[in-house]
Design a protein around this motif. Structure first.
Motif, short mmCIF file in Angstrom:
data_model
loop_
_atom_site.label_atom_id
_atom_site.label_comp_id
_atom_site.label_asym_id
_atom_site.label_seq_id
_atom_site.Cartn_x
_atom_site.Cartn_y
_atom_site.Cartn_z
N THR A 99 0.75 -1.28 -0.06
CA THR A 99 -0.09 0.07 -0.04
C THR A 99 0.83 1.31 0.03
OG1 THR A 99 -0.05 -0.06 2.43
CG2 THR A 99 -1.90 -1.18 1.17
N THR A 100 2.07 1.16 0.21
CA THR A 100 2.98 2.40 0.08
C THR A 100 3.13 2.86 -1.24
OG1 THR A 100 5.07 1.16 -0.03
CG2 THR A 100 4.25 1.60 2.25
N ASN A 101 3.50 4.03 -1.14
CA ASN A 101 3.56 4.97 -2.77
C ASN A 101 4.87 4.18 -3.36
OD1 ASN A 101 3.77 6.58 -4.62
ND2 ASN A 101 3.36 8.55 -3.39
N GLN A 102 4.67 3.75 -4.57
CA GLN A 102 5.78 3.13 -5.16
C GLN A 102 6.72 4.36 -5.82
OE1 GLN A 102 4.27 0.69 -8.27
NE2 GLN A 102 3.15 -0.65 -6.64
N PRO A 109 16.01 -0.61 6.25
CA PRO A 109 16.02 0.18 7.75
C PRO A 109 17.21 0.03 8.51
CG PRO A 109 14.71 -2.02 7.95
CD PRO A 109 15.13 -1.66 6.55
N GLU A 110 17.58 1.11 9.50
CA GLU A 110 18.45 0.88 10.20
C GLU A 110 18.39 0.12 11.39
OE1 GLU A 110 20.35 4.43 11.11
OE2 GLU A 110 20.36 5.21 9.10
N VAL A 111 19.13 -0.74 11.94
CA VAL A 111 19.17 -1.57 13.12
C VAL A 111 20.19 -1.54 13.84
CG1 VAL A 111 17.29 -3.20 11.73
CG2 VAL A 111 19.85 -3.72 11.77
N ASP A 112 20.17 -2.14 15.10
CA ASP A 112 21.28 -2.31 16.17
C ASP A 112 22.52 -2.97 15.58
OD1 ASP A 112 23.22 -2.76 18.24
OD2 ASP A 112 21.77 -2.18 19.51
N LYS A 113 23.44 -2.62 15.19
CA LYS A 113 24.66 -3.43 14.41
C LYS A 113 24.92 -4.53 15.46
CE LYS A 113 24.60 -0.91 10.69
NZ LYS A 113 23.96 -1.25 9.60
N LYS A 114 25.08 -4.30 16.88
CA LYS A 114 25.75 -5.29 17.55
C LYS A 114 24.74 -6.39 17.94
CE LYS A 114 28.53 -1.99 20.56
NZ LYS A 114 28.70 -1.59 21.87
N PRO A 164 10.28 3.49 3.48
CA PRO A 164 10.46 4.76 2.94
C PRO A 164 11.80 5.63 3.57
CG PRO A 164 8.15 4.40 3.47
CD PRO A 164 8.86 3.35 3.85
N ALA A 165 12.46 6.15 2.66
CA ALA A 165 13.72 6.95 3.08
C ALA A 165 13.32 7.99 4.23
CB ALA A 165 14.43 7.68 2.04
N ASN A 166 12.39 8.49 4.38
CA ASN A 166 11.97 9.70 5.33
C ASN A 166 11.48 9.08 6.66
OD1 ASN A 166 9.43 8.92 4.39
ND2 ASN A 166 8.92 11.22 3.78
N THR A 167 11.24 7.77 6.65
CA THR A 167 10.78 7.13 7.94
C THR A 167 11.68 6.92 9.09
OG1 THR A 167 9.36 5.46 6.70
CG2 THR A 167 9.51 4.94 8.85
N LYS A 168 10.96 7.74 10.29
CA LYS A 168 11.95 7.89 11.48
C LYS A 168 12.06 6.34 12.00
CE LYS A 168 11.09 12.74 12.25
NZ LYS A 168 10.51 13.68 13.22
N VAL A 169 13.44 5.80 12.48
CA VAL A 169 13.43 4.64 13.26
C VAL A 169 13.72 5.05 14.65
CG1 VAL A 169 14.79 2.56 13.16
CG2 VAL A 169 14.21 3.62 11.14
N GLU A 170 13.19 4.49 15.66
CA GLU A 170 13.48 4.71 17.12
C GLU A 170 15.10 4.01 17.36
OE1 GLU A 170 10.75 2.53 19.29
OE2 GLU A 170 9.10 3.61 18.58
N ALA A 171 15.54 4.85 18.30
CA ALA A 171 17.08 4.69 18.68
C ALA A 171 16.94 3.16 19.15
CB ALA A 171 17.50 5.69 19.75
N PRO A 172 17.89 2.29 18.72
CA PRO A 172 18.15 0.97 19.38
C PRO A 172 18.45 1.09 20.81
CG PRO A 172 19.94 1.63 18.01
CD PRO A 172 19.09 2.68 17.64
N LYS A 173 17.98 0.05 21.52
CA LYS A 173 18.47 -0.17 22.85
C LYS A 173 19.82 -0.84 23.04
CE LYS A 173 13.57 -0.55 23.95
NZ LYS A 173 12.62 -1.45 24.93
N PRO A 174 20.31 -0.56 24.06
CA PRO A 174 21.63 -1.14 24.43
C PRO A 174 21.52 -2.62 24.26
CG PRO A 174 20.83 -0.28 26.41
CD PRO A 174 19.92 0.11 25.31
#
Length: 410
Positions: A99-102, A109-114, A164-174
């Motif tokens: 359903t997202t705009n093509q 998405p960015e995720v916790d690297k560790k 989407p590129a402008n989606t905000k991602v929450e900061a990963p937890k320790p």
């Protein structure tokens, strides 16, 4: 005419859809299905509105509830059957992606690297780890592993997620320390293993209950069918007796009319009713039906059933006796000219343990034609008394007794 059902070629059951055929195949291991123009019977109980798909099922419903009135809705419910396998519905993640705009730019998405490295060290692929961290909200190692365990069978588990590129991602937890990580890994593995074992046990219990239910229904259906057949035969015999009685009365009346006509032509007075001769006693005997003697196959079946009933506390010994008898009969059938296969020493310890000590074992061999000779020391089947039809019947009855788990129960 288009097919309106699927018919099982192994048991003859009619099924409404491909899903029912798949369930039937899982329960019975039958795999021979074909499209049929015969609709699935739909009898609707007028008292409780329960649908019954066969005459046997309606008989069972009548026995359980006492309801006897049914309305035939077969023609209304019949419709062309679809042979397409139902498609698996898309996951919520796929629906959201569709359903997202093509035209909008999509990125990984960015995720916790560790945590991503920790998941990769546990054996998960980068795609699976990234997907798990993203959809679990980067809540930590435990949440990511739990998400993978719950979605390991998803068709898109190995596809990299895009947002989407402008989606905000929450900061990963320790992330966890190495010691906490090892303990958490062990805990998660143990939890996943226990969950899988419990699910397998639950599934097996449900399948066993279904097998037992189907077995009981088959036995009850067989009993009802045999009872209906007995009633039909009795009704047929009664109708035949009535027809014979009417035919005898008609012949008797015709004889009386002919006799009166002859007396009239000779100028004799009509015969007084009191002078009429009484009906012969032979007529009463003719009203009884002849008793059909039991065939050898029926004698064999009754002998085996009696043997199992007399030793029902030791099922393994009874089965061994059946297999031993089948060996004796098979040897004679394959080698009728070999005397060693037609002669059995009754005092042989192995024979006594397997057959002789069981009530009915020797009787079965005697039905097959064996005779006691030399003062009862041997059982012997003379060559001129070997009947292949009798031996084949004996083999069929023994094979049925060995393979049928319900033989001798009823």
């Amino acid at each position: 005419m288009a097919g309106v059902s699927l018919k099982c070629g192994d048991c003859g059951a009619l099924l409404k859809s491909v899903e029912e055929a798949q369930e039937h195949a899982e329960l019975t291991s039958h795999s021979n299905f074909s499209e049929s123009t015969e609709p699935v019977l739909n009898l609707l109980c007028t008292a409780c509105s329960k649908p019954c798909r066969s005459k046997t099922e309606s008989d069972l419903h009548t026995k359980r509830t006492g309801h006897t009135e049914f309305v035939d809705k077969t023609s209304e419910a019949a419709k062309p059957i679809s042979l397409e396998v139902p498609k698996v519905s898309a996951t919520p993640e796929d629906a959201a992606t569709a359903t997202t705009n093509q035209d909008e730019e999509m990125v990984v998405p960015e995720v916790d690297k560790k945590i991503l490295e920790e998941l990769e060290s546990m054996g998960f692929s980068t795609t699976q780890a990234t997907r798990a961290l993203h959809y679990s909200g980067n809540a930590g190692l435990e949440a990511a592993v739990t998400w993978i365990v719950e979605h390991e069978n998803d068709p898109d588990i190995d596809q990299m997620p895009l947002i989407p590129a402008n989606t905000k991602v929450e900061a990963p937890k320790p992330s966890l320390t190495p010691e906490e990580l090892r303990a958490k890994q062990q805990e998660l593995r143990e939890r996943a293993r226990k969950k899988k074992e419990e699910e397998e046990k639950r599934t097996e219990r449900e399948r066993e209950k279904e097998r037992i239910r189907i077995g009981k229904e088959l036995l009850e259906a067989k009993r009802i069918e045999e009872e209906n057949e007995r009633k039909r035969i009795l009704a047929l015999r009664k109708a035949e007796k009535e027809e014979e009685r009417r035919a005898r009365e008609k012949i008797k009346q015709k004889l009386e009319e002919d006799k009166a006509e002859r007396r009239r032509r000779l100028g004799l007075p009509p015969e007084e009713p009191s002078v009429a001769k009484p009906a012969p006693v032979v007529e009463e005997k003719k009203s009884f039906l002849p008793i059909r003697p039991a065939t050898k196959a029926e004698q064999m079946r009754e002998c085996l059933r009696s043997l199992k009933q007399n030793h029902k506390e030791d099922d393994a010994r009874v089965k061994r006796a059946f297999q031993t008898l089948l060996t004796y009969v098979g040897n004679v059938a394959r080698n009728p000219d070999e005397e060693k296969f037609r002669k059995i020493r009754l005092t042989n310890q192995s024979f006594q343990e397997r057959v002789g000590a069981l009530k009915g074992g020797i009787k079965f061999l005697e039905i097959c034609g064996f005779e006691k000779i030399d003062g009862g020391e041997f059982l012997f089947l003379p060559r001129n008394k070997v009947e292949m039809a009798v031996l084949n019947s004996a083999g069929s009855e023994l094979d049925s007794a060995i393979k049928n788990p319900f033989f001798g129960v009823l």
